[in-house]
Design an enzyme around this catalytic site. Structure first.
Site, mmCIF file in Angstrom:
data_model
loop_
_atom_site.group_PDB
_atom_site.id
_atom_site.type_symbol
_atom_site.label_atom_id
_atom_site.label_comp_id
_atom_site.label_asym_id
_atom_site.label_seq_id
_atom_site.Cartn_x
_atom_site.Cartn_y
_atom_site.Cartn_z
ATOM 1 C CD GLU A 5 -1.627 -5.023 -2.052
ATOM 2 O OE1 GLU A 5 -1.412 -4.748 -0.856
ATOM 3 O OE2 GLU A 5 -2.278 -4.287 -2.797
ATOM 4 C CD GLU A 33 -6.129 -4.696 -3.105
ATOM 5 O OE1 GLU A 33 -6.130 -5.906 -2.816
ATOM 6 O OE2 GLU A 33 -5.602 -3.826 -2.408
#
Length: 513
Positions: free
Chosen positions: A210, A295
């Site tokens: 991320e 995710e």
């Protein structure tokens, strides 16, 4: 209170938790105790608690039969990109494949949760066909504790023996720039993985979980470097590239793909309570670039709040046939862990007792959805493989480059960063974990912290949530990764540059720990 003000307020609230074996003593205002007790015990309508007390949304069976997906890889072999414009994950026969599975939390925070027995249970009872090994690099992970790499290798081997796919996740959350010195070992790590697994059919690589607080050009530069290093050794394995703002800005990748796009996919993350507004982006860009949802959570980006099961189901149903081309999008849920937070699939203490089916409400939903929908051998998504009209990438033999005509006017994200950093607590010690307080405001959530609980309240590590407006639960002790880091990427990530997610210090903190 709004996300920004809530985040500030949470940070200002002093906490002095103290814990004992099986006991949590909070030395703080009585109001905090009452708030936390009510959150933990008050019944709600269709949420809270696992098992039979958790109402499933329409279309999800409450008690489906067990599903065994052992040897799924034997039916499909090495995965590549194919189908219309090389946007679909396909098997060796060119058939569309959709992976549905679970992501670990930080491997160094919840070591008791990741064994061959636990993954075998997921494979043979829930029917997962993918497991994601989330190896945190910062926040007490690989950069300072390289031994966690052996856990990744163990998981790769267990998944091979069980016959399911495995994702090797270079889990970067805090710092948010993949070019930071913390991640200087990325190239050497992936060169080693490529050398070890270039002939394996079940391995996938995720280069940067991320990215946050950094723009796409810098992220793309990192990806180009690591992709080139892998391709010198392994020319075929699927590579998945994180996108800015806790992997929410898939529009940036669509407008400017990586230099070697063959068998390269792009990451999208969401948390159902914070990111409903991003579902339209998936519909738009699924017809332009290959997307993999590595995710996602049933909660808010902070890892708590909800679970938002009907909203979650909208995302998952869309992934079954997304965009004008009906692409089936693969995914891994965050997280298979017994952290005391809404997005965790297991109840606190489940891993230490090896109770792999002791699910939270979120975990019960996941288990039931996967049992009802995960493809098995002989039951794979069918996608018409239209001739590929994309221009072949000049740097590589095949033409898998994602289309670059994505509209430049992508919808801005409004999520707040989360902090995923684990709390300062020591890795899961079997004692129940306590989650950081939630701020109930869905869209303005602050990032959560993902650091493993180090006896400090846990917030999720590493998730892309906006910083949680609740201060990390420091009122109660968590035995897992500290939540000091709120992974911001998961929050409904705010305007890009900032917030996001999980907490590490706010990474959702992904804290999901």
């Amino acid at each position: 209170m709004t996300g920004a003000s809530a985040s500030a307020g949470a940070a200002a609230r002093p906490r002095t938790p103290a814990t004992g074996k099986g006991v949590v003593v909070v030395v703080e205002c009585s109001g905090t105790f009452l708030k936390n007790y009510i959150k933990a015990n008050a019944p709600t309508c269709g949420s809270g608690g696992g098992g039979s007390s958790c109402a499933m949304p329409s279309g999800v069976p409450s008690n489906p039969p067990a599903k065994n997906n052992r040897n799924f890889v034997d039916c499909h072999g090495k995965l590549t990109l194919g189908g219309p414009s090389n946007l679909q994950l396909v098997d060796e026969s060119g058939n569309a494949v959709q992976l549905m599975g679970m992501s670990s939390h930080g491997l160094h925070w919840f070591p008791n949760c990741y064994t061959k027995a636990s993954i075998q249970h997921l494979t043979e009872n829930w029917g997962i066909n993918l497991f994601r090994a989330a190896m945190y690099v910062g926040e007490g992970g690989y950069a300072s504790n390289p031994s966690v790499k052996q856990t990744v290798k163990d998981i790769v081997q267990w998944c091979k023996e069980l016959g399911i796919y495995v994702m090797v996740d270079w889990h970067m959350l805090s710092p948010g720039n993949p070019n930071d010195a913390t991640y200087s070992g990325a190239q050497a790590f992936f060169e080693e993985m490529a050398t070890l697994y270039k002939n394996e059919k079940h391995v996938l690589y995720e280069l940067a979980n991320e990215p946050n607080g950094v723009q796409w050009p810098a992220v793309k530069s990192y990806h180009n470097k690591i992709i080139a290093a892998i391709r010198r050794i392994d020319t075929e394995t699927i590579i998945i590239c994180g996108t800015p703002t806790w992997s929410q800005e898939i529009d940036k990748a669509a407008a400017d793909p990586v230099d070697q796009p063959r068998n390269v996919m792009y990451t999208f993350h969401f948390y159902a309570g914070s990111h409903q507004g991003l579902l339209a982006n998936v519909e738009t860009y699924a017809s332009q670039i290959p997307i993999f949802v590595t995710e996602w959570g049933t909660s808010m980006a902070s890892g708590d709040g909800g679970p938002y099961l009907p909203e979650t189901k909208k995302f998952l149903d869309t992934f079954n046939s997304a965009g004008s081309l009906g692409i089936s999008i693969s995914w891994a849920q965050w997280s298979y862990a017994d952290k005391n937070e809404v997005s965790a699939a297991l109840n606190p203490g489940a891993c230490s007792s090896k109770s792999w089916d002791d699910t939270s409400c979120s975990g019960t939903f996941l288990k039931n959805y996967i049992k009802a929908n995960a493809p098995t051998c002989g039951n794979t998504p069918s996608v018409t493989s239209a001739p590929d009209t994309t221009v072949p990438a000049t740097d590589v033999p095949k033409t898998s480059a994602p289309s670059t005509d994505a509209p430049a006017t992508a919808v801005p994200k409004t999520s707040v960063p989360k902090t995923d950093a684990p709390e300062t607590d020591a890795p899961a010690t079997d004692a129940p974990r306590t989650s950081a307080p939630e701020t109930d405001a869905p869209e303005t959530m602050a990032p959560k912290t993902n650091a493993p609980a180090t006896d400090a309240p846990a917030t999720k590590p590493g998730q892309t949530r906006a910083p949680a407006t609740d201060a990390p639960a420091t009122d109660a002790m968590e035995t897992h990764p500290p939540q000091s880091l709120v992974k911001q990427g998961h929050l409904q990530r705010m305007p890009l540059p900032q917030m996001h997610r999980r907490q590490t210090p706010l990474k959702r903190m992904h804290l999901r720990q």
